[in-house]
Design an enzyme around this catalytic site. Structure first.
Site, short mmCIF file in Angstrom:
data_model
loop_
_atom_site.label_atom_id
_atom_site.label_comp_id
_atom_site.label_asym_id
_atom_site.label_seq_id
_atom_site.Cartn_x
_atom_site.Cartn_y
_atom_site.Cartn_z
N GLY A 91 0.33 -5.01 1.02
CA GLY A 91 -0.89 -5.03 0.21
C GLY A 91 -0.66 -5.64 -1.16
N GLU B 30 4.28 -5.46 7.14
CA GLU B 30 3.51 -4.42 7.85
C GLU B 30 3.95 -4.26 9.31
OE1 GLU B 30 0.70 -5.88 4.59
OE2 GLU B 30 2.30 -6.65 5.84
N ALA C 89 0.87 -1.17 0.00
CA ALA C 89 0.00 0.00 0.00
C ALA C 89 0.91 1.22 0.00
CB ALA C 89 -0.87 -0.01 1.26
N GLU D 187 -1.04 -9.28 -0.53
CA GLU D 187 -2.46 -9.55 -0.25
C GLU D 187 -3.26 -9.54 -1.55
OE1 GLU D 187 -3.48 -7.92 4.12
OE2 GLU D 187 -2.48 -6.44 2.81
N1 T1G Z 1 4.66 3.31 -0.19
C1 T1G Z 1 5.17 4.50 -0.56
N2 T1G Z 1 6.47 4.72 -0.94
C2 T1G Z 1 7.26 3.66 -0.95
C3 T1G Z 1 6.81 2.36 -0.57
C4 T1G Z 1 5.44 2.21 -0.20
N3 T1G Z 1 4.92 1.04 0.15
N4 T1G Z 1 7.86 1.52 -0.68
C5 T1G Z 1 8.91 2.24 -1.11
N5 T1G Z 1 8.57 3.52 -1.26
C6 T1G Z 1 9.43 4.61 -1.75
C7 T1G Z 1 10.60 4.91 -0.82
O1 T1G Z 1 10.26 5.82 0.18
C8 T1G Z 1 11.61 5.49 -1.79
O2 T1G Z 1 11.25 6.82 -2.02
C9 T1G Z 1 11.37 4.71 -3.06
O3 T1G Z 1 10.05 4.18 -2.95
C10 T1G Z 1 12.32 3.58 -3.28
O4 T1G Z 1 12.33 2.78 -2.12
C11 T1G Z 1 -2.74 -2.94 3.24
C12 T1G Z 1 -0.99 -1.80 5.13
C13 T1G Z 1 9.95 -2.06 -1.90
C14 T1G Z 1 11.82 -3.39 -0.96
O5 T1G Z 1 6.50 -2.21 3.92
O6 T1G Z 1 10.61 -2.38 1.74
O7 T1G Z 1 0.83 -2.70 2.36
O8 T1G Z 1 13.20 7.95 -1.07
O9 T1G Z 1 14.73 3.25 -1.55
O10 T1G Z 1 15.83 -0.31 -1.65
O11 T1G Z 1 -1.77 -4.66 4.41
O12 T1G Z 1 11.13 0.18 -0.46
O13 T1G Z 1 13.06 7.54 -3.50
O14 T1G Z 1 11.51 9.18 -2.41
O15 T1G Z 1 13.42 1.48 -0.29
O16 T1G Z 1 14.80 -0.87 -3.89
C15 T1G Z 1 3.98 -2.69 3.10
C16 T1G Z 1 8.19 -0.96 1.95
C17 T1G Z 1 3.25 -1.38 3.15
C18 T1G Z 1 7.48 -2.25 1.77
C19 T1G Z 1 12.26 -1.39 -2.41
N6 T1G Z 1 5.12 -2.56 2.23
N7 T1G Z 1 9.20 -0.76 0.95
O17 T1G Z 1 13.49 -1.20 -1.79
O18 T1G Z 1 14.06 1.13 -2.71
S1 T1G Z 1 1.93 -1.51 4.30
C20 T1G Z 1 6.32 -2.33 2.75
C21 T1G Z 1 10.34 -1.48 0.96
C22 T1G Z 1 0.72 -2.38 3.48
C23 T1G Z 1 -1.45 -3.58 3.57
C24 T1G Z 1 -0.47 -2.76 4.30
C25 T1G Z 1 11.36 -1.12 -0.08
C26 T1G Z 1 11.29 -2.01 -1.34
P1 T1G Z 1 12.31 7.93 -2.27
P2 T1G Z 1 13.70 2.18 -1.56
P3 T1G Z 1 14.64 -0.33 -2.54
#
Ligand code: T1G
Ligand code: NAD
Length: 701
Positions: free
Chosen positions: A107, A130, A68, A110
């Site tokens: 998400g 999450e 998400a 999911e």
């Molecule tokens: N939402 C918004 N921005 C995100 C994002 C996300 N989910 N994931 C990454 N970014 C942005 C990050 O801030 C950075 O921005 C750029 O993308 C590159 O990321 C309903 C509630 C995917 C493994 O926890 O683990 O889903 O600094 O530098 O090293 O149940 O990002 O360039 O402006 O980290 O290649 C669950 C979080 C959300 C994954 C990529 N998802 N992201 O790693 O690049 S909660 C996560 C990561 C959810 C549902 C629930 C990593 C990555 P900027 P990066 P990377």
């Protein structure tokens, strides 16, 4: 093959009755509002279109879906939500196949669990992280995942947030097939072959039964590890609901827990830590495309840090040379490395073959000349002695032509003073790892007065390449982390003389959420290491010096501020006597110090020093200080970091408490810092500084 006008951020194309829906929302295809709306509409259209036999859901660019959109959290969200998309897919009359490459997280996974089938590339990563954001799967993951992979695996994945690889996903039943060749082609073939089959929905699978005591046996270790962090416990509650409730009831329960967590301080803190870590690791502006080569790395000094640093490169699959003048010291260093790897094998995290492969990447050489041979970067980790380091850098400067980068792992010495021993200070930089270097994620990249920005950017990129979290800081005494720690240590020593005992102070800080208190940490790092650093600066500390003078050097000596039974610290009556004696000798009448005061004096002087560091530009953003403390000094991530925490407590309150202690104890360092006073007067927090500092996060909380 007909191309329809792609509705950004979703691409749609048809191929032989297969409709491809391609999520295209760089950089990680996060499921932002516009993506969800476009996808919902496309699913409706595909279901209604008789020419479509099956649907393949994919991600454009490097990943399926990173989750998400975290930036939307804490704000009202428009439908359709992710769970609406899943419910719509579960109502489809034709199969939807998730074709996963790169990551399918949160998400994103999911969504895939809402599909009828999941095909993956071998190197894909699938997970529900999450919990690391202070949340839990909020779109049905806590009910869908156990149905596919069983309770034990689901609990492990959801409460750790750790992803599994593509092949492993098939092994555990999470995915149906590994596509070896072109993913789109493989997915289309897979979908086509099942277009006429009955549609398997994950939600229709039975929730895996388990005896209450067996569930408890899986849940209890999670609760114990969680400490005060709420999200892992909420994950267990959400998963457990599947044992007592219907699918719909359990989904509603999961959503209620999700909303409770999303509104929580812990979630706000962990989201702050997520973005602050990425902001801190961004290359300094204007150096994004650093061109300096950093492939050939040599580490000079094979002691505690040199060995750990070499392991970082080997662990990242990069060759590294480890150099010591003395063969004996080198052999000792290599033995420490092997011992560390053997311990990892014993914990089942590596195989013996992995260890041999990593050791093969470490070229150990007992000659200083070796340090001068074809290196792009030299990382120096010799004794913490300025004259010695200047000699080593002078030799390197003479022997190793520019643009080779000369980096020092010094923890306390001035990078400018080290660089002054060379004729090319522009290529000298600090690369401050934290002990144990092969474990701790943080690297303070210290820019000297004359360090070339490209050199700094190259070291930032190199640190990221070995899986570290780099934070660029200015050169000053103790840089950022140790400088703030110094303020805490002074207060610890004073509180010991005024009435507290080591166990009181450590109990308060571990109660706040740190894994270890200041005195136990000193015993782990070595009372002598702390003494040597302060000795060089003429900074006596009564209680710390008393331990050193009595040979109580800490864990390695079996006694320090505590006695040690193995690694377990035990309060020592002898230490109490020593401290009482110090109070008497100093003419201090001891008094009971309330826990609240202990906590204030552990945290507020550090935060105050953080304000000075920001004002001096030694740290670029408040978030950088938070990242340093979370990844280098054990500050609990669910409290965001010292500057984030300060905003929660309120700067005016901190200013008033510091003024109180300053007046009471008369210590200059306790005087509220001008920046703290300015912000408190303006009713602002450090978080409002972020925008001014980075100009990118207007919505910083
Ligand atoms: N939402 C918004 N921005 C995100 C994002 C996300 N989910 N994931 C990454 N970014 C942005 C990050 O801030 C950075 O921005 C750029 O993308 C590159 O990321 C309903 C509630 C995917 C493994 O926890 O683990 O889903 O600094 O530098 O090293 O149940 O990002 O360039 O402006 O980290 O290649 C669950 C979080 C959300 C994954 C990529 N998802 N992201 O790693 O690049 S909660 C996560 C990561 C959810 C549902 C629930 C990593 C990555 P900027 P990066 P990377
Ligand atoms: P250490 O005593 O364990 O290792 C230093 C090594 O340097 C020894 O093996 C020694 O033989 C070797 N050495 C000495 N002179 C040398 C030379 N001229 N050429 C090559 N090797 C030489 O010390 P350590 O704890 O690994 O610390 C090394 C550096 O890392 C210091 O600057 C220290 O401040 C810094 N540091 C230490 C820690 C920590 O927690 N130990 C954390 C961060 C940074």
């Amino acid at each position: 093959m007909t191309e329809t006008e792609p509705a950004a951020p979703l691409g749609v194309r048809d191929d032989g009755g297969i409709r491809f829906l391609i999520i295209d929302n760089p950089p990680v295809n996060a499921l932002a509002q516009e993506v969800r709306a476009a996808l919902f509409e496309a699913l409706e259209q595909a279901d209604a279109d008789p020419a479509v036999r099956a649907v393949v859901l994919m991600g454009a660019g490097r990943s399926f879906v990173g989750g998400a959109d975290i930036r939307e959290f804490g704000k009202p969200r428009q439908p359709p939500r992710v769970f609406h998309l899943i419910a719509r897919m579960e109502e489809m009359t034709k199969p939807v196949v998730a074709a996963i490459h790169g990551v399918a997280l949160g998400g994103g996974l999911e969504l895939a669990l809402g599909c009828h089938y999941r095909v993956v590339t071998a190197d894909a990563r699938l997970g529900l992280p999450e919990v690391t954001l202070g949340l839990l799967p909020g779109a049905g993951g806590s009910q869908l995942l156990p149905r596919l992979v069983g309770l034990e695996q689901a609990i492990a994945m959801i409460t750790s947030g750790e992803p599994v690889g593509g092949r492993r996903a098939v092994e555990i039943g999470l995915a149906d097939h590994v596509v070896e060749g072109d993913l789109a082609v493989g997915a289309a073939a897979f979908a086509g072959a099942r277009a006429a089959d009955p549609l398997p929905r994950v939600r229709d699978l039975p929730f895996p039964p388990i005896a209450p005591e067996a569930f408890e046996a899986l849940a209890e270790p999670v609760r114990r590890r969680a400490g005060q962090q709420r999200s892992p416990i909420a994950c267990i509650e959400a998963i457990g609901a599947g044992l007592q409730m219907s699918f719909e009831q359990a989904l509603a329960f999961e959503r209620r827990l999700f909303e409770e967590l999303e509104a929580s301080e812990q979630c706000a803190a962990l989201r702050h830590a997520f973005f602050a870590t990425r902001e801190a690791a961004r290359a300094p502006s204007g150096t994004e495309r650093s061109s300096l080569r950093t492939d050939r790395v040599t580490v000079v000094g094979a002691g505690t840090m040199g060995g750990g640093i070499a392991m970082c490169f080997a662990n990242a699959g990069l060759p590294v040379r480890l150099v010591e003048p003395a063969a004996e010291a080198l052999a000792r260093g290599m033995a420490n490395i092997r011992r560390a790897y053997d311990a990892t094998v014993a914990r089942g995290r590596l195989t013996a073959a992995d260890v041999e492969a990593r050791l093969a990447l470490i070229a150990a050489e007992a000659s200083t000349a070796a340090a001068l041979r074809d290196a792009d970067v030299v990382i120096e980790a010799v004794f913490e002695d300025l004259a010695l380091k200047q000699d080593v850098f002078a030799d390197l400067d003479r022997g190793l032509p520019a643009p080779a980068i000369l980096a020092s792992n010094t923890s306390t010495l001035s990078i400018d003073a080290i660089a002054a021993a060379t004729g090319s200070p522009e290529r000298v930089v600090g690369m401050h790892f934290f002990s144990p270097a092969n474990v701790m994620k943080l690297v303070e990249v210290v820019r000297g007065e004359k360090s070339d920005p490209q050199v700094v950017a190259s070291i930032v990129a190199l640190a990221k390449r070995i899986g570290k979290i780099p934070v660029v800081v200015g050169n000053c005494d103790g840089f950022v982390g140790n400088r703030m720690l110094g303020q805490r240590t002074v207060e610890v020593d004073r509180m010991l003389l005024q009435g507290a005992l080591p166990q009181d102070i450590d109990r308060v800080l571990t109660g706040f959420g740190f894994p270890m208190g200041p005195l136990a940490m000193t015993d782990l790092a070595g009372v002598d290491v702390n003494w040597r650093v302060r000795q060089a600066r003429g900074q006596p500390l009564a209680a710390y010096d008393a331990m050193y003078e009595r040979g109580r050097l800490g864990q390695k000596a079996g006694r320090g501020f505590y006695l040690y039974e193995g690694r377990k610290p035990v309060p020592d009556p002898e230490v109490e006597q020593i401290i009482l004696g110090l109070s008497e000798a100093a003419g201090i009448e001891r008094r009971p110090i309330p826990d609240e005061e202990i906590l204030e004096r552990l945290l507020f002087p550090m935060i105050n020093e953080g304000a000075r560091i920001l004002a001096e530009g030694i740290a670029a953003r408040p978030g950088d200080i938070d990242v340093i403390w979370v990844h280098g000094y054990g500050w609990p991530a669910w409290r965001g970091g010292p500057m984030f925490h300060a905003d929660r407590v309120g700067l005016d309150h901190i200013r008033r408490r510091l003024a109180h202690y300053h007046e009471r104890f008369g210590l200059a360092s306790l005087a509220p810092a001008p920046l703290l006073v300015e912000l408190a007067d303006a009713g602002r927090g450090f978080g409002t500084l972020a925008a001014a500092f980075s100009g990118r996060r207007k919505d910083a909380e």
